[in-house]
Write an enzyme that holds these catalytic residues in place. Structure first.
Site, mmCIF file in Angstrom:
data_model
loop_
_atom_site.group_PDB
_atom_site.id
_atom_site.type_symbol
_atom_site.label_atom_id
_atom_site.label_comp_id
_atom_site.label_asym_id
_atom_site.label_seq_id
_atom_site.Cartn_x
_atom_site.Cartn_y
_atom_site.Cartn_z
ATOM 1 N N SER A 1 9.388 -3.648 1.507
ATOM 2 C CA SER A 1 8.253 -4.515 1.849
ATOM 3 C C SER A 1 7.918 -5.367 0.622
ATOM 4 O O SER A 1 8.824 -6.006 0.071
ATOM 5 C CB SER A 1 7.086 -3.647 2.333
ATOM 6 O OG SER A 1 6.056 -4.448 2.869
ATOM 7 N N GLU B 1 0.829 -1.209 0.000
ATOM 8 C CA GLU B 1 0.000 0.000 0.000
ATOM 9 C C GLU B 1 0.863 1.259 0.000
ATOM 10 O O GLU B 1 0.416 2.305 0.418
ATOM 11 C CB GLU B 1 -0.998 0.009 1.155
ATOM 12 C CG GLU B 1 -0.571 -0.650 2.449
ATOM 13 C CD GLU B 1 0.586 0.018 3.138
ATOM 14 O OE1 GLU B 1 0.840 1.198 2.887
ATOM 15 O OE2 GLU B 1 1.242 -0.664 3.926
ATOM 16 N N ASP C 1 9.732 -8.603 12.498
ATOM 17 C CA ASP C 1 8.860 -8.433 11.332
ATOM 18 C C ASP C 1 7.804 -9.550 11.308
ATOM 19 O O ASP C 1 8.100 -10.694 11.659
ATOM 20 C CB ASP C 1 9.730 -8.506 10.064
ATOM 21 C CG ASP C 1 8.993 -8.025 8.829
ATOM 22 O OD1 ASP C 1 7.756 -7.907 8.864
ATOM 23 O OD2 ASP C 1 9.679 -7.761 7.823
ATOM 24 N N HIS D 1 9.023 -4.599 10.927
ATOM 25 C CA HIS D 1 8.934 -4.674 9.469
ATOM 26 C C HIS D 1 9.663 -3.477 8.845
ATOM 27 O O HIS D 1 9.351 -2.326 9.148
ATOM 28 C CB HIS D 1 7.466 -4.689 9.053
ATOM 29 C CG HIS D 1 7.243 -4.847 7.578
ATOM 30 N ND1 HIS D 1 7.840 -5.841 6.842
ATOM 31 C CD2 HIS D 1 6.492 -4.131 6.708
ATOM 32 C CE1 HIS D 1 7.457 -5.734 5.576
ATOM 33 N NE2 HIS D 1 6.649 -4.700 5.470
#
Lengths: 358, 358
Positions: free
Chosen positions: B221, B152, B304, B333
């Site tokens: 990510s 995102e 994470d 993360h």
């Protein structure tokens, strides 16, 4: 922890700490979280001094590998950590933290982009140390801002604010005056800070990169008081910003216990009463404000411990100065809690004063 | 708020929000405090969209007064606010926030220092939008980093990371690929992200400011997964960073409910099962990792949600790539909780790969 009257008092880091200030001045959020959540057996001071040492080591490694930008950033982070290690205490830790702050910033200085060029001038035989930084782009000589520290802030702590000015083509000059940083051991707080500002301008205005006809002064907190004094008494300044400053210390008795400790330290007073007397006598620019004639920006937060009535004092006495008064209804001391906007607005105002468009 | 099994679940902003990430990406601490402490009758989305509108207005005022640097900063802040308004929801708010983010960043782009030059390339008839930024100092053509967003995150959110690269003389290229930002309405998540990366390189390598022999790829990510895929399948990349990435989604079932919602959205799936199937099938680079031959930096935090065992998968399969593996014992993360150091270390590593000293 209790005070003399037996009521609970806050730990220094609870009473004085302003996360908004530290973060805007460049302390990583992660470092604040790490300090808050530290092993309780490690003191605040020890924790931050260790953080400073960690950044120093990172800076040294980066520098040895040719990563000069990163090294400069790490040394600045270390310098900030040392600053916030010591700023709540007034014993040997104070000096130890100050020395580390100075040392780490000196290592950062030549690596910064643009570099910070150290200078030293002399007033009454005492050394006034400072730094000049000039924009990397554009043609000099540059409009210049002289930045004044406050009660426990020094020339090393305006790095982020300098970046904002430099990005807009304004050179920066910072220094330690009486009671501040490197000067304090030799010269505690005095009532004639403007002599030190003027000595720095004597130096700066001769630099080829400084446009001597376009110099402004910006002071934060106690530095805001000094800025009013400096601009009123040195007509080489064409603009002034008093950022969370004040005209007098009539409200001394309302200051927090920590702030009183800080005043006692910087005045090198033996007793609370002696400190109170010195501060109220020396920190008073009212009799000079009628001499202030240049555009002056007053920024104040309604939630500041420094009473907003100080703005009225300036308004009533600085009758010959065009004043821009910004009172932030939700602002704390220096509006540190409001994020980047108040700082950007000051910088833009100063740019308009120093770089008027034709 | 309870989930279907009746147990308490967190509000989205409690489950997904990572203050370390937002602050390092440039969201002011004050804005986070303000969102946390907002009037409870105002939703998270409404609050941040108002913040975006406030910054837009500040940007417009600054621009009208000639303060282009400030205007650019305000528009970026507004763009970030719109991003974090929408990133927790998957209904109409998602598209509304995305569109505001894009709009505000487009206004910022020409005002940034250095500016962000928008480009559009085409893959399978679909538009891939992006930005190129080149260092303000030094002689081009410059070594260049292609930055990949994640599940995102989009091309607008790497602004602060770009600043770090640009300060070190590295040009940056960002874009939205399948499932991301501006591309999503036309092209949801696909398994061949590397085709989009390569199309962007086709464009960038012809730019006079880009040194086509010194291009690296950095993905964060899910972008870290795409970076592995892109570097394995396009030999024009001479270095790769997988920042909190992964090789496969075998651990899909362990993802948080919010992350699963996010996957479902970007895959445009009708059901949870369809989403799970697509993600596990499409997000798998294992069969390609033997083609990865360039220096590759793997950064992973032990805390994470993405299992650290993913690092082992890369190690076992990318047998021909010189790997630099950094596992941070205290990192979350993407190590967003550790402050600036992990990002600086990645940037310095990339600089060493793209600008080897003779």
């Amino acid at each position: 922890m209790t005070n003399n009257s037996g009521s609970a008092v806050l730990q220094p880091e609870q009473e004085m700490l302003n996360w908004g200030r530290l973060i805007l001045d460049g302390v990583p959020y992660a470092d604040l979280v790490s300090a808050r959540d530290r092993d309780p057996s490690v003191t605040w001071f020890e924790h931050w001094m260790q953080t400073a040492a960690n950044y120093e080591r990172l800076g040294e490694t980066a520098e040895s590998r040719g990563h000069t930008i990163s090294a400069g950033e790490y040394f600045v982070l270390g310098s900030l950590a040392a600053q916030y290690a010591q700023f709540l205490w007034f014993d040997d830790r104070r000096r130890a933290g100050q020395e580390r702050k100075v040392e780490l910033y000196r290592r950062a200085a030549p690596l910064l982009n643009p570099p910070a060029d150290r200078f030293e001038v002399t007033v009454d035989g005492a050394t006034v140390p400072g730094y000049v930084r000039t924009p990397t782009t554009g043609e000099g000589p540059f409009p210049t801002a002289v930045l004044l520290g406050g009660l426990e802030s020094t020339k090393e702590e305006s790095y982020q604010f300098e970046q904002q000015l430099l990005a807009r083509g304004i050179a920066t000059v910072t220094f330690d005056g009486p009671g501040q940083g490197e000067m304090f051991p030799e010269v505690p707080l005095r009532g004639d800070y403007e002599r030190y500002t003027s000595a720095v301008v004597d130096y700066a205005e001769k630099l080829p990169e400084v446009d001597s006809s376009r110099i402004g002064v910006v002071g934060r907190s106690l530095g805001g008081h000094y800025a009013l004094r400096s601009a009123a008494l040195d007509d080489r300044f064409i603009a002034c910003i008093s950022w969370g400053g004040f005209a007098d210390m009539d409200s001394y008795d309302d200051e927090t216990p920590m702030t009183k400790e800080s005043w006692k330290y910087v005045t090198a007073s033996s007793t609370d009463e002696e400190s109170r007397e010195r501060v109220m006598t020396l920190m008073d620019v009212r009799s000079e404000l009628h001499k202030l004639r240049v555009p002056t920006y007053i920024q104040h937060g309604m939630h500041d411990e420094v009473p907003v009535s100080e703005v009225e004092v300036v308004k009533q006495l600085a009758v010959d100065a065009p004043l821009t008064i910004v009172i932030e209804p939700d602002g704390d001391h220096c509006c540190h809690n409001l994020g980047p906007r108040p700082r950007i607005e000051m910088v833009d105002w100063l740019e308009e004063q120093l770089k008027p468009r034709s």
